[in-house]
Design a protein around this motif. Structure first.
Motif, short mmCIF file in Angstrom:
data_model
loop_
_atom_site.label_atom_id
_atom_site.label_comp_id
_atom_site.label_asym_id
_atom_site.label_seq_id
_atom_site.Cartn_x
_atom_site.Cartn_y
_atom_site.Cartn_z
N ALA A 72 -5.91 26.95 2.27
CA ALA A 72 -5.31 25.93 3.15
C ALA A 72 -4.04 25.38 2.53
O ALA A 72 -3.04 25.19 3.23
CB ALA A 72 -6.31 24.81 3.40
N ALA A 73 -4.05 25.12 1.23
CA ALA A 73 -2.85 24.61 0.56
C ALA A 73 -1.72 25.62 0.64
O ALA A 73 -0.56 25.25 0.86
CB ALA A 73 -3.17 24.25 -0.89
N THR A 75 -1.29 27.93 2.97
CA THR A 75 -0.83 28.00 4.36
C THR A 75 0.02 26.79 4.70
O THR A 75 1.11 26.92 5.27
CB THR A 75 -2.03 28.08 5.32
N LEU A 76 -0.47 25.61 4.36
CA LEU A 76 0.29 24.39 4.66
C LEU A 76 1.59 24.31 3.87
O LEU A 76 2.53 23.66 4.30
CB LEU A 76 -0.57 23.15 4.42
N THR A 78 3.65 26.61 3.59
CA THR A 78 4.68 27.37 4.30
C THR A 78 5.22 26.61 5.51
O THR A 78 6.20 27.04 6.11
CB THR A 78 4.13 28.72 4.79
N VAL A 79 4.57 25.50 5.87
CA VAL A 79 5.00 24.73 7.04
C VAL A 79 6.13 23.79 6.61
O VAL A 79 5.98 23.04 5.65
CB VAL A 79 3.83 23.90 7.62
N ARG A 81 8.33 20.61 6.24
CA ARG A 81 8.02 19.18 6.34
C ARG A 81 9.10 18.49 7.17
O ARG A 81 10.09 18.04 6.63
CB ARG A 81 7.94 18.56 4.95
N PHE A 85 2.03 14.57 11.55
CA PHE A 85 0.89 15.46 11.61
C PHE A 85 0.93 16.35 12.85
O PHE A 85 0.36 17.43 12.86
CB PHE A 85 -0.39 14.61 11.58
N VAL A 88 1.98 19.94 12.25
CA VAL A 88 0.98 20.82 11.67
C VAL A 88 0.05 21.33 12.75
O VAL A 88 -0.32 22.50 12.77
CB VAL A 88 0.17 20.08 10.58
N ILE A 92 -0.94 25.28 13.82
CA ILE A 92 -2.29 25.85 13.85
C ILE A 92 -2.58 26.33 15.24
O ILE A 92 -3.02 27.32 15.56
CB ILE A 92 -3.33 24.81 13.40
#
Length: 92
Positions: A72-73, A75-76, A78-79, A81, A85, A88, A92
């Motif tokens: 999860a860390a 994957t997140l 790569t998003v 900022r 929220f 995100v 998903i």
């Protein structure tokens, strides 16, 4: 081949730490992110989980959870900022 990456990782770790002092017990622990465990990881897990039958289940769950959190860390990470929220959730 299932588990080949975990097995390869264990072999690489064994080579990396082959000069470790013999007063230490070293066991490489290779686990793939989608589930397969390396042979030495399975053997250590079986050795540690003898006794209370629930102990092995708890240990396996903890390791699985740590892998999922790492996934999860990653994957997140790569998003971009950009905001709150909601961004995100769109990802998903």
């Amino acid at each position: 081949m299932v588990g080949a990456a975990a097995n390869s990782a264990e072999q690489a770790k064994r080579r990396k730490y082959e000069s470790l002092d013999s007063s230490f017990i070293f066991v490489p622990f290779g686990v793939e992110t989608l589930g397969p465990w390396g042979p030495e990881a399975r053997a250590l897990f079986k050795e540690l989980s003898t006794g209370d039958p629930r102990a092995g289940s708890y240990l396996g769950q903890r390791i699985s959870l740590a892998i999922r959190r790492g996934n999860a860390a990653s994957t997140l990470g790569t998003v971009p900022r950009t905001g709150g929220f909601e961004d995100v959730l769109d990802f998903i």
